[in-house]
Design a protein around this motif. Sequence first.
Motif, mmCIF file in Angstrom:
data_model
loop_
_atom_site.group_PDB
_atom_site.id
_atom_site.type_symbol
_atom_site.label_atom_id
_atom_site.label_comp_id
_atom_site.label_asym_id
_atom_site.label_seq_id
_atom_site.Cartn_x
_atom_site.Cartn_y
_atom_site.Cartn_z
ATOM 1 N N GLY A 137 0.780 -1.220 0.000
ATOM 2 C CA GLY A 137 0.000 0.000 0.000
ATOM 3 C C GLY A 137 0.814 1.273 0.000
ATOM 4 O O GLY A 137 0.271 2.359 0.180
ATOM 5 N N GLN A 138 2.122 1.157 -0.216
ATOM 6 C CA GLN A 138 2.991 2.332 -0.169
ATOM 7 C C GLN A 138 3.616 2.611 -1.532
ATOM 8 O O GLN A 138 4.105 1.703 -2.190
ATOM 9 C CB GLN A 138 4.121 2.135 0.845
ATOM 10 C CG GLN A 138 3.667 2.030 2.286
ATOM 11 C CD GLN A 138 4.842 1.807 3.215
ATOM 12 O OE1 GLN A 138 5.792 1.111 2.885
ATOM 13 N NE2 GLN A 138 4.785 2.413 4.387
ATOM 14 N N GLN A 139 3.583 3.869 -1.929
ATOM 15 C CA GLN A 139 4.384 4.357 -3.039
ATOM 16 C C GLN A 139 5.177 5.555 -2.540
ATOM 17 O O GLN A 139 4.752 6.240 -1.615
ATOM 18 C CB GLN A 139 3.517 4.744 -4.231
ATOM 19 C CG GLN A 139 2.898 3.564 -4.949
ATOM 20 C CD GLN A 139 2.178 3.965 -6.222
ATOM 21 O OE1 GLN A 139 1.860 5.133 -6.427
ATOM 22 N NE2 GLN A 139 1.897 2.993 -7.086
ATOM 23 N N LYS A 140 6.335 5.779 -3.125
ATOM 24 C CA LYS A 140 7.207 6.840 -2.626
ATOM 25 C C LYS A 140 7.882 7.523 -3.797
ATOM 26 O O LYS A 140 8.284 6.880 -4.763
ATOM 27 C CB LYS A 140 8.253 6.239 -1.684
ATOM 28 C CG LYS A 140 9.252 7.244 -1.114
ATOM 29 C CD LYS A 140 10.248 6.545 -0.180
ATOM 30 C CE LYS A 140 9.571 6.043 1.065
ATOM 31 N NZ LYS A 140 10.559 5.513 2.046
ATOM 32 N N ASN A 141 8.016 8.861 -3.702
ATOM 33 C CA ASN A 141 8.838 9.581 -4.674
ATOM 34 C C ASN A 141 9.886 10.387 -3.912
ATOM 35 O O ASN A 141 9.614 10.952 -2.860
ATOM 36 C CB ASN A 141 7.998 10.476 -5.581
ATOM 37 C CG ASN A 141 7.363 11.631 -4.843
ATOM 38 O OD1 ASN A 141 6.408 11.438 -4.108
ATOM 39 N ND2 ASN A 141 7.876 12.831 -5.041
ATOM 40 N N VAL A 142 11.096 10.379 -4.448
ATOM 41 C CA VAL A 142 12.246 10.977 -3.772
ATOM 42 C C VAL A 142 12.999 11.848 -4.769
ATOM 43 O O VAL A 142 13.230 11.441 -5.915
ATOM 44 C CB VAL A 142 13.207 9.890 -3.230
ATOM 45 C CG1 VAL A 142 14.389 10.532 -2.514
ATOM 46 C CG2 VAL A 142 12.475 8.933 -2.299
ATOM 47 N N VAL A 143 13.380 13.053 -4.347
ATOM 48 C CA VAL A 143 14.267 13.890 -5.140
ATOM 49 C C VAL A 143 15.701 13.623 -4.682
ATOM 50 O O VAL A 143 16.047 13.877 -3.527
ATOM 51 C CB VAL A 143 13.936 15.391 -4.973
ATOM 52 C CG1 VAL A 143 14.903 16.243 -5.793
ATOM 53 C CG2 VAL A 143 12.499 15.668 -5.402
ATOM 54 N N LEU A 144 16.525 13.069 -5.575
ATOM 55 C CA LEU A 144 17.902 12.748 -5.240
ATOM 56 C C LEU A 144 18.755 14.009 -5.223
ATOM 57 O O LEU A 144 18.329 15.083 -5.652
ATOM 58 C CB LEU A 144 18.455 11.738 -6.248
ATOM 59 C CG LEU A 144 17.663 10.425 -6.382
ATOM 60 C CD1 LEU A 144 18.317 9.524 -7.428
ATOM 61 C CD2 LEU A 144 17.566 9.709 -5.043
ATOM 62 N N GLU A 145 19.973 13.886 -4.713
ATOM 63 C CA GLU A 145 20.850 15.050 -4.557
ATOM 64 C C GLU A 145 21.123 15.771 -5.868
ATOM 65 O O GLU A 145 21.308 16.992 -5.893
ATOM 66 C CB GLU A 145 22.186 14.634 -3.915
ATOM 67 C CG GLU A 145 22.161 14.662 -2.408
ATOM 68 C CD GLU A 145 23.553 14.646 -1.821
ATOM 69 O OE1 GLU A 145 24.518 14.945 -2.542
ATOM 70 O OE2 GLU A 145 23.673 14.329 -0.633
ATOM 71 N N ASP A 146 21.154 15.028 -6.974
ATOM 72 C CA ASP A 146 21.460 15.665 -8.262
ATOM 73 C C ASP A 146 20.220 16.276 -8.905
ATOM 74 O O ASP A 146 20.291 16.829 -9.993
ATOM 75 C CB ASP A 146 22.094 14.649 -9.219
ATOM 76 C CG ASP A 146 21.108 13.572 -9.659
ATOM 77 O OD1 ASP A 146 20.184 13.264 -8.866
ATOM 78 O OD2 ASP A 146 21.247 13.056 -10.768
ATOM 79 N N GLY A 147 19.073 16.174 -8.239
ATOM 80 C CA GLY A 147 17.828 16.706 -8.780
ATOM 81 C C GLY A 147 16.983 15.687 -9.516
ATOM 82 O O GLY A 147 15.837 15.975 -9.866
ATOM 83 N N SER A 148 17.529 14.487 -9.780
ATOM 84 C CA SER A 148 16.754 13.428 -10.416
ATOM 85 C C SER A 148 15.649 12.960 -9.471
ATOM 86 O O SER A 148 15.768 13.068 -8.252
ATOM 87 C CB SER A 148 17.653 12.247 -10.786
ATOM 88 O OG SER A 148 18.655 12.629 -11.701
ATOM 89 N N ILE A 149 14.566 12.430 -10.064
ATOM 90 C CA ILE A 149 13.424 11.986 -9.260
ATOM 91 C C ILE A 149 13.287 10.476 -9.374
ATOM 92 O O ILE A 149 13.391 9.901 -10.466
ATOM 93 C CB ILE A 149 12.123 12.659 -9.714
ATOM 94 C CG1 ILE A 149 12.297 14.174 -9.737
ATOM 95 C CG2 ILE A 149 10.969 12.280 -8.795
ATOM 96 C CD1 ILE A 149 11.096 14.901 -10.306
ATOM 97 N N LEU A 150 13.034 9.836 -8.241
ATOM 98 C CA LEU A 150 12.852 8.391 -8.155
ATOM 99 C C LEU A 150 11.455 8.118 -7.600
ATOM 100 O O LEU A 150 11.059 8.695 -6.591
ATOM 101 C CB LEU A 150 13.915 7.795 -7.228
ATOM 102 C CG LEU A 150 13.661 6.424 -6.608
ATOM 103 C CD1 LEU A 150 13.694 5.339 -7.687
ATOM 104 C CD2 LEU A 150 14.682 6.113 -5.523
#
Length: 342
Positions: A137-150
């Motif tokens: 039931g979990q989704q996650k989005n992360v902004v990495l140090e270089d600005g890329s998105i995961l």
Amino acid sequence: MSDIDNPDSINERAYEIVKDCLNNPCEQNLQALDEFSRTSKCHFTAIKAAKVLLQTEGNLRNTRLNILQKIRLQLELYLTRAQERQFFAEFATISTIAVAVFFWFYVQVNQKPINGIDSEIVREQPKTSEEFITGKGQQKNVVLEDGSILWLDWHSYVKVELDHNTRRVELISGAAMFKVVNNQNKPFIVLADGVETLVTGTEFSVDKRVNNKVKVAVLEGSVSVSNRSNLYIKLEAEEMVTADKQTIAEVQTTSSNEITAWRDGLIVFREKPLLEALQILEPYTSFVFDTSWLNVEKEVVSGTFFIERGDAALKTLFETYNLEGEITSHNTLRIKRSFHHF
């Protein structure tokens, strides 16, 4: 020096920009972050400090620098500005330098870690390593140090390593999508079960949940896919391929809707073999599937389902394809042909 160029103003603006990107990583917010960080070394330092502190505290609410951190960051910004613009009016007198040195030593000696983590926020580390995990039931989005998105789907696990030369992500389980900031001198590499995807800047997904294969699909730009057998292939937008350590299948066409489906909360099947459809659906249900008793060869599935209603989607497949399930130990669902119709 105007209020806009004041280090405190730069610092506060940097926090607002980073928080906006984390809350809503849209193109407009990411462009604002990029433009702000390129303004000067002072702005770049402030953005980096904001990212590190937000990650350390682990949330976006009530995030503020304490007084010692403000002193340290302010001194760092003053020194950077002095080197960049070659004006030393702010440090022209010995008394000013003495005060700066005093505060620097005071922070070094007296500052305590925040939550047990060293609160050094401006010193550049040679390598950054992080892990991100999602459960049911979990989704996650992360902004990495270089600005890329995961983006991570349910039941996914990745390890991220960023250094001066490369950006490397290992997909341990599940599925992930990436929007990579373009950097020709610093490739972005995703590893999954012996399959390597190499990009410099694009948007793509990697999924390793079906048939012990790695599926790579490209939304924008292009990527290179290779494996341990030294096989290599290049994918363009709306193309996908499945691979493992020894083989790479033929390139297939796909659509942007299919690639981004799980990120949008959907499961999209387009002429998908029934067994493969069940494997894709499994993580979104309450069960672990045992399909060893199921013999299906020709049945294919087409349709769109909501991820959050995985059990309802499973019921639909049972009714449509004349299947039944028996719950065994540890919530395992043994799926087989039904001898009667619903």
